[in-house]
Design an enzyme around this catalytic site. Structure first.
Site, PDB file in Angstrom:
ATOM      1  N   ASP A  29       0.963  -1.235  -0.033  1.00 18.36           N
ATOM      2  CA  ASP A  29      -0.019  -0.037   0.021  1.00 18.36           C
ATOM      3  C   ASP A  29       0.947   1.247  -0.157  1.00 18.36           C
ATOM      4  O   ASP A  29       1.622   1.491   1.215  1.00 18.36           O
ATOM      5  CB  ASP A  29      -1.053  -0.136   1.354  1.00 18.36           C
ATOM      6  CG  ASP A  29      -1.607   1.091   1.578  1.00 18.36           C
ATOM      7  OD1 ASP A  29      -1.737   2.084   0.622  1.00 18.36           O
ATOM      8  OD2 ASP A  29      -2.312   1.350   2.541  1.00 18.36           O
ATOM      9  N   LYS A  57       2.949  11.458  -3.409  1.00 15.14           N
ATOM     10  CA  LYS A  57       1.767  10.653  -4.052  1.00 15.14           C
ATOM     11  C   LYS A  57       1.123  11.628  -4.952  1.00 15.14           C
ATOM     12  O   LYS A  57       0.494  11.357  -6.158  1.00 15.14           O
ATOM     13  CB  LYS A  57       1.141   9.653  -3.243  1.00 15.14           C
ATOM     14  CG  LYS A  57       0.251   8.659  -3.877  1.00 15.14           C
ATOM     15  CD  LYS A  57      -0.450   7.721  -2.772  1.00 15.14           C
ATOM     16  CE  LYS A  57      -1.391   7.100  -3.570  1.00 15.14           C
ATOM     17  NZ  LYS A  57      -2.002   5.932  -2.450  1.00 15.14           N
ATOM     18  N   GLU A  65      -7.128   0.504  -4.476  1.00 14.21           N
ATOM     19  CA  GLU A  65      -7.155   0.443  -2.919  1.00 14.21           C
ATOM     20  C   GLU A  65      -8.378  -0.162  -2.295  1.00 14.21           C
ATOM     21  O   GLU A  65      -8.600  -1.104  -1.577  1.00 14.21           O
ATOM     22  CB  GLU A  65      -7.015   1.609  -2.232  1.00 14.21           C
ATOM     23  CG  GLU A  65      -5.354   2.032  -2.302  1.00 14.21           C
ATOM     24  CD  GLU A  65      -5.033   3.614  -2.412  1.00 14.21           C
ATOM     25  OE1 GLU A  65      -5.917   4.192  -1.949  1.00 14.21           O
ATOM     26  OE2 GLU A  65      -3.916   4.053  -2.805  1.00 14.21           O
ATOM     27  N   ASP A  86     -13.083   4.817   1.956  1.00 16.72           N
ATOM     28  CA  ASP A  86     -11.697   4.816   1.881  1.00 16.72           C
ATOM     29  C   ASP A  86     -11.282   6.414   2.308  1.00 16.72           C
ATOM     30  O   ASP A  86     -11.161   7.039   1.364  1.00 16.72           O
ATOM     31  CB  ASP A  86     -10.954   4.154   1.065  1.00 16.72           C
ATOM     32  CG  ASP A  86      -9.401   4.379   1.239  1.00 16.72           C
ATOM     33  OD1 ASP A  86      -9.013   5.010   2.049  1.00 16.72           O
ATOM     34  OD2 ASP A  86      -8.734   3.479   0.523  1.00 16.72           O
TER      35      ASP A  86
END
Lengths: 210, 623
Positions: free
Chosen positions: B21, B84, B184, B206
């Site tokens: 992850d 990211k 994800e 999420d």
């Protein structure tokens, strides 16, 4: 029924063999009905289509070929992509009808741009309702009118597909007048879908600026 | 030679793959062990590696993770976080983030983002690769030397093609073979083993450090299908922190000038204070928001109640629910169609978030697994599937954004619509607009908007070599293929001549193959230390296998070996065992090579006996 080149078992799909698990190289086959082993036609059992997608997907998904070498993995990629592409055509009423009209040599949307005559007057009204709602205040009459318009458009869409289904059952002969009428009905559905999309985004804007 | 032959006889080679992850705030790896996914927890800690890289000096080895995070206040200029957010993006895409970054971000002529680090431009891909290397290093250690070079890496469902490609490139730079890039939320549902429930519709909510994703999944007979995804790439725990930071900045605006309020060190300190306060508020009704930056004579202390915090973040929570509405509507479903809700991401620990989600869906969400670990665990499940460990699960993912070509008028001709199951493909016919036109320019775009200028351009290509013909005569079929990772390849075929061309799209915000190769070379040259450490791990793993196999066969083959070879081999085993305690790769390499030579007679003997038994009962002319 075609048979597997490796084990000669009858094939449910030309893309892979359910009996021996072989992936089969298919060159240029783009008939979605053939890829799913289904008879060409408007009527389609949605449950059966889904069952086949899952069963065939298990035969050829690249996840199961991750360690199998480049050639097998790429074939698994290609065949699964072809299967998914075919499924997207079959599962979607518009795309399935559009594919059938093309396959029967009917006009494309650039050959025939008209909508059915009876439909045109309504279109002007509906466009006006949408125009009025653009920029209108939340809760105003213009916005409330969208609810009714949404119901009208959805039911028009349903009726259009009843006519399309009737024109496609049984499949018309290549070159028949029915194909031109089908294209005009499909153009109407395209308009309805665009209008419904716009209506949805207008409603969502109001939902999020609450 | 000897080693290769021994390896032929050793059928115990195991392929181990990890799930990673790669998060905006933290990264985490998990492995499949003893029939279940397990998060790698080095030193008994929680396993989370802060996705932070600090560069101490021009030629110093960069710090990654917790040690780098500690430097954030001291050296904000060279401490890179939230990288990211920059992956696969252009400068125009990240304007909102730049204000929060104490390090300068620029764009080169090709639209590739760069961060100047001690005078050297670093791309987001390179910085991410440093985080991945650290994760990988920990996984190798957890496996005590077993080679783990394959991985499933997760990305937010909303990641477009350049962002996915950038992630893949980062892994390549880190020396990791990417088995698959998965979404994800999809990984999360794998972690909860929801495939075992038979049939149902699941929402994965999420709320991570930097992104919010909501996915609607349909599970039937072990097949996962993502029906729709929605979300917000700029909504997460960082934004919850920002609500508190804004509170601090607001209250200090009389004491401090704008320069000081925007000072990098101040912002970093405020961020850490806000995060700490937020975490405490999840467990307690009130918490201290305390900030001190000694050399800037700033001291701030205030008690924040849970109500204050909830009021400040309420608009953010509502934004997540808007995205949920959109996803449900895209899937053609309503709240009552949802059978299960899965909570992912550390920010779902915030009680207000949990409460609102429960109200919205009218059911208690899954919170049994650690929300920080769920994604990595699911990635490890998928890694296990992809290394042949499980054929019961089949993940069918979808592409999050439509792909198309710009048409003459600047509109978009969509070839692949969003939420199509991948891998997928589509072919569209094109022709020329003027007589004797021999080339066509294409602009590949991704997005939902009607105009190409409102979508993201993935790159342009020119199709040349069309035979001169009257306008409208040539038939050019352009084919899009999206692979199981969501990455696009484009090919074109001139149907009149049958000529085909595979098109290399010049990536807009990505690296070319040559750039990746160049970086790989450079990183090998620079990171000799890293390389040595890896080499030691590799060599020891290799040596261990050789020792095990040799000892196994030596017991039976002992009496067939000539005495000299036997003595050599026994010496080699002794020095081999000693080498397992060494740390210099060159020394271990020497021992390994000597060992290999000493095993040659044994290998030959074994090969001979294998050949004999294989050929037993056959006449010479049948061989």
């Amino acid at each position: 029924m075609p048979e597997c080149p490796a084990c000669h078992a009858p094939l449910e799909t030309p893309l892979a063999c359910g009996a021996c698990g072989a992936l089969i190289e298919v060159e240029g086959e783009s008939d979605p009905f053939a890829l799913f082993g289904l008879a060409r036609g408007w009527e389609l059992d949605a449950g059966e289509l889904k069952k086949r997608l899952l069963r065939f997907g298990r035969m050829m998904h690249p996840d199961f070929y991750a360690a199998a070498g480049d050639a097998a993995r790429e074939l698994a990629e290609r065949n699964t992509a072809a299967l998914n592409e075919a499924h997207d055509v079959l599962a979607n009423d518009f795309r399935r009808a559009d594919w059938l009209v093309r396959a029967l040599g009917g006009p494309t949307e650039s050959d025939e741009r008209q909508m059915p005559q009876a439909f045109l007057m309504d279109v002007l009204d509906w466009n006006e309702t949408l125009d009025d709602a653009r920029g209108a205040a939340p809760g105003s009459a213009e916005i409330r009118a969208l609810d009714e318009l949404g119901e009208t458009l959805s039911s028009e869409r349903g009726e259009a597909f009843v006519r399309i289904g009737a024109l496609l059952t049984p499949l018309p002969d290549p070159g028949s007048d029915a194909l031109g009428r089908l294209r005009r009905e499909l153009n109407a559905v395209r308009y309805l879908d665009r209008a419904l999309r716009e209506l949805k985004s207008l409603r969502l804007q109001h939902a999020s600026t609450r | 030679m000897g080693y290769i032959e021994l390896n032929v006889l050793n059928n115990e080679t195991t392929t181990v793959a990890m799930g990673i992850d790669l998060g905006t705030t933290n990264s985490l790896a998990a492995l499949w062990q003893d029939g279940r996914p397990v998060v790698i927890k080095p030193d008994g800690k929680n396993g989370k590696i802060p996705s932070v890289v600090q560069f101490p000096g021009p030629n110093a080895i960069p710090l990654v993770g917790g040690k780098a995070l500690e430097q954030a206040v001291v050296d904000p200029r060279n401490t890179i976080f939230s990288i990211k957010r920059l992956m696969g993006r252009g400068l125009a895409d990240v304007q909102d983030d730049l204000a929060a970054f104490p390090f300068p971000v620029t764009e080169n002529v090709r639209g590739l983002l760069q961060i100047d680090v001690h005078g050297k431009p670093m791309t987001p891909q390179e910085i991410s690769s440093l985080i991945l290397m650290r994760v990988h290093d920990l996984a190798c250690r957890a496996m005590s030397g077993n080679e783990v070079v394959k991985a499933v890496i997760t990305v937010p469902a909303y990641f477009d093609e350049p962002q996915r490609q950038a992630t893949r490139d980062a892994a390549r730079l880190a020396g990791i073979e990417v088995l698959r890039i998965i979404n994800e939320p999809t990984a999360a549902s794998l972690a909860y083993g929801l495939d075992r429930r038979g049939e149902g519709t699941v929402v994965v909510y999420d709320l991570g450090g930097g992104t919010f994703d909501v996915s609607v999944l349909r599970i039937e007979d072990g097949v996962f299908r993502v029906l729709a995804t929605s979300g917000d790439t700029h909504l997460g725990g960082d934004d919850l922190d920002r609500a508190l930071i804004d509170m601090i900045r607001g209250e200090l605006s009389e004491q401090l000038g704008p320069d000081e309020l925007n000072d990098p060190a101040f912002l970093q300190a405020a961020k850490l204070a806000a995060e700490k306060c937020k975490v405490e508020l999840s467990a307690h009704p009130r918490a201290d928001l305390h900030l001190m930056v000694p050399d800037r004579r700033v001291s701030f202390r205030r008690t924040i109640s849970r109500e204050d915090f909830e009021a400040a973040i309420a608009p953010l929570v509502e934004r997540t629910l808007d995205a949920c509405r959109l996803a449900l509507s895209d899937a053609g479903l309503t709240n009552s169609d949802i059978d299960e809700v899965v909570m992912v991401g550390g920010s779902t620990r915030v009680p207000a978030v949990l409460k609102r989600v429960e109200e919205f869906f009218g059911r208690k969400p899954h919170t049994e697994l650690n929300p920080d670990e769920v994604v990595a665990l699911g990635a490890a499940v998928q890694a296990h599937v992809l290394t042949g460990g499980n054929r019961d699960i089949l993940l069918m993912d979808v592409i999050p954004l439509s792909l198309g070509l710009e048409t003459m008028g600047g509109a978009v001709d969509k070839l692949i619509t969003r939420n199509s199951t991948i891998p997928c493909q589509s072919t569209e016919g094109f022709t020329t607009h003027v007589d004797n036109q021999t080339g066509i320019d294409f602009n590949v775009v991704q997005g939902e908007r009607e105009l190409a200028s409102d979508c993201r351009s993935l790159g342009r290509f020119k199709l040349t070599g069309i035979p001169p013909m009257p306008a409208g005569m040539p038939k050019i079929a352009v084919r899009f293929h999206v692979d199981a990772d969501g990455l696009l390849t484009v090919s074109a075929k001139d149907e009149s001549s049958g000529a085909t061309a595979s098109i290399e799209i010049q990536p807009m915000h990505g690296l070319t193959d040559a750039e990746v190769e160049g970086m790989l070379e450079a990183s090998f040259a620079n990171a000799q230390a890293d390389f040595d450490a890896r080499r030691v791990v590799d060599l020891k793993a290799e040596l261990e296998t050789m020792l095990r196999v040799t000892e196994k066969h030596l017991t039976t083959a002992r009496e067939h070996l000539d005495p000299e070879s036997l003595t050599d081999l026994e010496d080699a085993v002794r020095s081999g065992k000693h080498a397992m305690t060494l740390n210099d790769p060159r020394e271990i390499q020497t021992v390994r090579d000597g060992f290999e030579r000493a095993t040659l007679p044994l290998a030959a003997l074994l090969m001979d006996s294998v050949a004999k038994s294989a050929l037993a009962g056959k006449k010479l002319d049948e061989v």
